[in-house]
Design an enzyme around this catalytic site. Structure first.
Site, short mmCIF file in Angstrom:
data_model
loop_
_atom_site.label_atom_id
_atom_site.label_comp_id
_atom_site.label_asym_id
_atom_site.label_seq_id
_atom_site.Cartn_x
_atom_site.Cartn_y
_atom_site.Cartn_z
NE ARG A 25 -3.59 -1.07 0.83
CZ ARG A 25 -4.52 -1.29 1.78
NH1 ARG A 25 -5.11 -0.28 2.36
NH2 ARG A 25 -4.85 -2.52 2.10
CB SER A 49 -8.56 -1.27 0.82
OG SER A 49 -9.45 -1.81 1.76
CG HIS A 50 -10.17 1.16 4.44
ND1 HIS A 50 -9.49 -0.02 4.32
CD2 HIS A 50 -9.61 1.82 5.48
CE1 HIS A 50 -8.56 -0.08 5.27
NE2 HIS A 50 -8.62 1.02 5.99
CE LYS A 54 -7.07 -5.34 0.31
NZ LYS A 54 -8.51 -5.27 0.70
CG ASP A 63 -14.07 -2.01 1.77
OD1 ASP A 63 -14.76 -2.75 1.03
OD2 ASP A 63 -12.91 -2.31 2.11
CG ASP A 70 -11.27 -3.62 -1.49
OD1 ASP A 70 -11.77 -3.11 -0.48
OD2 ASP A 70 -10.39 -4.50 -1.42
CG ASP A 113 -11.91 -6.27 1.28
OD1 ASP A 113 -12.29 -5.16 1.70
OD2 ASP A 113 -10.71 -6.55 1.08
NE ARG A 114 -12.63 -2.03 5.40
CZ ARG A 114 -12.59 -1.00 6.26
NH1 ARG A 114 -12.44 -1.22 7.55
NH2 ARG A 114 -12.69 0.23 5.82
CG HIS A 143 -11.71 -7.41 6.42
ND1 HIS A 143 -11.50 -7.56 5.07
CD2 HIS A 143 -11.05 -6.26 6.76
CE1 HIS A 143 -10.75 -6.57 4.61
NE2 HIS A 143 -10.47 -5.76 5.63
#
Length: 464
Positions: A21, A109-110, A119, A243, A245, A247-248, A330
């Site tokens: 990241r 992501s977020h 990832k 979020d 992407d 995944d949350r 998650h």
């Protein structure tokens, strides 16, 4: 910074514990993406693999980063399945579905729009920790494989949608508000809502890397304001947020109360343990003690583990846990699914659960054990200092004989009245804290104790 002749040096903050990241154009550049492709591609080939699946989120920087990533993977000698714009769990699914030997998702992501990252999966397992750290050495020595790779454009959306609803059983129609936050969950949700029964109100489903309506982080109250308002206006049974992407997950009940990640896990655990009694359920160190107690009451085995999607997934593989979750939203289902974090699948499991109950989601939530706690408190902290500060906290509390101190991930101090936690985020330049007690009075005592410790390491914040 030490330089190596003819080698590539990554910025020291780029390679993290469970993903990669950085800030685009500063700590993360297009050349980094190509080198990551060559390094990771070489690792796949040296492990006997031949192919990799890659996808990207909706950030403005993602298409170019993905292009350079693909070039590096192809240069290493791999067949690259490019599935294009997708949610992170859609990429994870593609690795299983296409039987590829690895996967890479280009996503921030977020994090704020200027961030991006990667990832990774080696086979169907997470690629993290020392494996990521070793990428720096391989890049600096340029010990890459090379070959004639290939590129294949492939769309897995229809197959992913079919798998999401494969064994879904919805007993009654619900009114649901979906907040996609202009992230990549939007296209999936729009397709799902044409298939599953119920009344659906979809917010911000257009993918937009500027995130014009609100930042896509469902752990922050302010980002859920539109969802809360719409749930009230539509008299909906529940609201679901994602979020950037996908995944949350964030959840709002019919009374416009936010259901936090550990509360959601407690609700889902009851359903899983009903048909898998005695199973291990994993939660991260930020989760409420009431969750661990609740899992025990339901006949399960609670396991506290480190925060981080890769770390949780690996622990699930070790313990064969059917369910795990984090405060950050998650949620990982091995029960009837693959074991990776898929917020869209978690949303469907929650919808299925509520549809089979007579009571409202707010009633289910109210049956959970009571505790007084803070949300996640975040303190800005320089990337190069945050882990050393946690080490200083450990030294301060290490000799406290009247408290239980856990250093599984950061420092979690437990007293007879509750607990507090301070840890370094692996994805942002922040320290994360949380406190929980059995009364407001004791919560204040715990917050004061934590505040005093943080003062000793020169950390102050207005929330305290």
């Amino acid at each position: 910074m030490i330089t190596v002749a003819n080698g590539h040096i990554f910025h020291p903050t780029l390679l993290r514990e469970y993903d990669i990241r950085g800030v685009v154009g500063d700590t993360l550049k297009n050349l980094d993406a190509r080198i990551i492709g060559k390094v990771f591609g070489s690792r796949i080939i040296k492990s006997g693999g031949k192919s990799v699946a890659i996808g990207r989120d909706g950030r403005h920087s993602s298409p170019l980063l993905e292009e350079h990533l693909a070039d590096g993977l192809i240069a290493a000698g791999l067949t690259v399945y490019r599935i294009g714009l997708c949610a992170t769990p859609q990429l994870y699914f593609a690795v299983h579905h296409l039987k590829s030997d690895g996967g890479v998702m280009v996503t921030g992501s977020h994090n704020p729009p200027e961030y991006n990252g990667f990832k990774m999966m080696l086979g169907t397992a997470p690629f993290y920790g020392q494996d990521i750290k070793d990428m720096a050495l391989l890049a600096s020595t340029e010990n890459y494989t090379s070959g004639t790779g290939a590129e294949v454009q492939i769309d897995v959306l229809d197959d992913y949608l079919k798998r999401l609803i494969y064994d879904l059983e919805i007993d009654r129609e619900l009114s649901i508000v979906w907040d996609c936050g202009n992230g990549v969950a939007g296209p999936v949700v729009k397709n799902l809502c044409q298939t599953i029964p119920g009344k659906h109100e979809i917010l911000f489903s257009d993918v937009d890397g500027d995130f014009p309506n609100h930042h896509p982080d469902p752990t922050i109250d302010d980002n859920l304001e539109t969802l809360l308002t719409t749930v009230g206006e539509k008299n909906a049974d529940l609201g679901i947020a994602f979020d950037g992407d996908g995944d949350r997950i964030g959840v709002v009940d019919n009374n416009k109360n936010i259901i936090w990640g550990d509360q959601l896990l407690a609700i889902l655990a009851e359903d899983v343990l009903r048909h898998d009694p005695g199973a291990t359920i994993i939660a991260d160190v930020k989760a409420s003690q009431t969750l661990f107690d609740r899992i025990s009451q339901l006949g399960g085995i609670p396991l506290m583990w480190k925060t981080g999607h890769s770390l949780i997934k690996n622990k699930m593989r070790e313990t064969r846990a059917p369910l795990a979750g984090e405060m950050s939203g998650h949620i990982f289902f091995k029960d009837k699914y693959f074991g990776f974090d898929d917020a869209i699948y978690a949303a469907l499991r929650l919808i299925e659960l509520v549809s089979k109950r007579r009571e409202k989601l707010s009633d289910i939530r109210s049956n959970l054990p009571y505790a007084v706690n803070t949300p996640e408190l975040r303190f800005p902290c320089d990337e190069t200092l945050k882990f050393s500060i946690i080490d200083k906290v450990k030294s301060i509390v290490g000799n406290w004989s009247d408290h239980k101190v856990s250093d599984i991930d950061g420092v979690r101090v437990t007293t007879e009245n509750g607990w507090w936690l301070i840890r370094a985020s692996n994805t942002q330049a922040v320290l994360v804290a949380r406190c929980e007690a059995n009364s407001e009075k004791n919560l204040k005592l715990l917050k004061d104790q934590l505040k005093n410790v943080l003062k000793k390491v020169n950390i102050r914040h207005s929330d305290f």
